[in-house]
Design a protein around this motif. Structure first.
Motif, mmCIF file in Angstrom:
data_model
loop_
_atom_site.group_PDB
_atom_site.id
_atom_site.type_symbol
_atom_site.label_atom_id
_atom_site.label_comp_id
_atom_site.label_asym_id
_atom_site.label_seq_id
_atom_site.Cartn_x
_atom_site.Cartn_y
_atom_site.Cartn_z
ATOM 1 N N ILE A 109 34.839 -46.820 -16.236
ATOM 2 C CA ILE A 109 35.292 -46.781 -15.218
ATOM 3 C C ILE A 109 34.259 -46.981 -13.670
ATOM 4 N N GLN A 110 32.907 -45.563 -13.886
ATOM 5 C CA GLN A 110 31.719 -45.601 -13.400
ATOM 6 C C GLN A 110 31.041 -47.206 -13.581
ATOM 7 N N VAL A 111 30.806 -47.891 -14.320
ATOM 8 C CA VAL A 111 30.087 -48.800 -14.819
ATOM 9 C C VAL A 111 30.590 -50.030 -13.972
ATOM 10 N N ALA A 112 32.075 -49.477 -13.699
ATOM 11 C CA ALA A 112 32.477 -51.184 -12.956
ATOM 12 C C ALA A 112 32.580 -50.888 -11.289
ATOM 13 N N GLN A 113 31.931 -49.447 -10.831
ATOM 14 C CA GLN A 113 32.193 -49.394 -9.893
ATOM 15 C C GLN A 113 31.230 -50.376 -8.859
ATOM 16 N N GLU A 114 30.173 -50.897 -9.182
ATOM 17 C CA GLU A 114 29.128 -51.395 -9.632
ATOM 18 C C GLU A 114 28.712 -52.981 -10.213
ATOM 19 N N ASP A 115 27.870 -53.705 -9.673
ATOM 20 C CA ASP A 115 27.685 -54.942 -9.910
ATOM 21 C C ASP A 115 26.540 -55.717 -10.490
ATOM 22 N N GLN A 116 26.403 -55.533 -12.595
ATOM 23 C CA GLN A 116 25.286 -55.289 -12.339
ATOM 24 C C GLN A 116 24.076 -57.050 -12.928
ATOM 25 N N LYS A 117 23.334 -56.801 -12.544
ATOM 26 C CA LYS A 117 22.545 -58.560 -12.231
ATOM 27 C C LYS A 117 22.204 -59.218 -13.703
ATOM 28 N N THR A 118 22.559 -58.518 -14.607
ATOM 29 C CA THR A 118 21.969 -58.910 -16.765
ATOM 30 C C THR A 118 23.065 -58.088 -16.916
ATOM 31 N N PHE A 119 23.693 -58.873 -17.658
ATOM 32 C CA PHE A 119 24.069 -59.019 -19.194
ATOM 33 C C PHE A 119 23.605 -57.477 -20.072
ATOM 34 N N THR A 120 22.510 -57.558 -20.152
ATOM 35 C CA THR A 120 21.492 -56.783 -21.240
ATOM 36 C C THR A 120 21.342 -55.707 -20.382
ATOM 37 N N ASP A 121 21.710 -55.477 -19.052
ATOM 38 C CA ASP A 121 21.934 -54.059 -17.766
ATOM 39 C C ASP A 121 23.487 -53.839 -18.180
ATOM 40 N N LEU A 122 24.636 -54.276 -18.512
ATOM 41 C CA LEU A 122 25.738 -54.149 -17.815
ATOM 42 C C LEU A 122 25.702 -53.874 -19.410
ATOM 43 N N VAL A 123 25.745 -54.014 -20.250
ATOM 44 C CA VAL A 123 25.793 -53.374 -21.984
ATOM 45 C C VAL A 123 25.397 -52.235 -22.357
#
Length: 259
Positions: free
Chosen positions: A115-129
């Motif tokens: 939920i916390q991670v979903a509050q921001e937009d990550q630029k790459t899939f690597t950063d998101l995962v």
């Protein structure tokens, strides 16, 4: 004779106009149907091309992860849980869901992280995962937090930049909203970045509009699911979702998955 001729001419004019209106209406309906069919085929072609590209990238990512994992195991004396290098064949799981967890509250911590991670937009899939699974202690938690992040994202409330690339999280979410991508492709891609084997299963579902005895002869009841390899077996993880599905639908899918 002249009066009768004028009346007949008027009747013919009205009839001609009526026939013309009917023809224009028919041609408009036919043109719109052809346009809709062409648009649908273009979207299907684009989705198929994207799915094929994700399949290729997922295999490459899994190969790279397995190479790094092997190097780490060679340098470390501790025995770690073995995860297969290649996708195992399908077979019934040796454990039931209750053998893995008994209460969804066991995932409260990873859910909150997603939920916390979903509050921001990550630029790459690597950063998101990396942000999603960096602190997970098991394959089940990895799959859970990825699933939870997807259900948290409310596409109806997100304003997308038209220049967002399809190889970024926001670009793929934009594609899902407008029908050129799918949740299943997104889940598969994120699983591969997390080092999890994942496949897309296509089939039919008896959804709204289905009546007993109806045959599956078109795309009305087409659906897709994901199966992810966790806890030593293949398990169905994410059900079908319509493009741009609201958060309420995501909540229902999450509750169904928990049950």
């Amino acid at each position: 004779m002249k009066k009768r001729s004028r009346e007949e001419s008027k009747v013919l004019t009205v009839r001609h106009q009526k026939d013309r209106d009917e023809l224009e209406k028919h041609m408009t309906i036919k043109r719109e149907a052809k346009k809709e069919n062409l648009t649908r085929k273009m979207l299907e072609h684009e989705r198929a091309a994207t799915a094929a590209l994700v399949e290729k990238h997922s295999k490459e990512m899994m190969r790279l992860i397995q190479e790094k994992r092997s190097e780490y195991l060679e340098d470390d004396d501790e025995e770690l849980e073995h995860y297969p290098a290649s996708p195992p064949p399908p077979q019934p799981p040796p454990q039931t869901k209750l053998d893995i967890y008994t209460d969804p509250e066991e995932f409260a911590q990873v859910d909150q992280l997603a939920i916390q991670v979903a509050q921001e937009d990550q630029k790459t899939f690597t950063d998101l995962v990396r942000m999603l699974v960096g602190h997970c202690s098991s394959d089940v938690e990895k799959a859970r937090t990825i699933f939870r992040w997807i259900t948290v994202k409310n596409l109806n409330s997100i304003t997308f930049d038209d220049s967002a690339h399809g190889d970024t999280p926001m670009g793929l979410l934009r594609g899902i909203k407008y029908g050129t991508e799918s949740y299943h492709v997104l889940f598969k891609r994120l699983c591969s970045y997390a080092g999890l084997h994942c496949v897309v299963i296509k089939g039919y579902s008896k959804s709204a509009g289905y009546q007993p005895g109806v045959k599956f002869e078109d795309n009305r009841f087409r659906n897709s699911w994901n199966a992810v390899y966790v806890a030593g077996a293949w398990r169905v993880q994410l059900g079908g979702a319509a493009p741009g599905q609201c958060q309420g639908g995501a909540q229902a899918r999450r509750e169904e998955q928990e049950r």
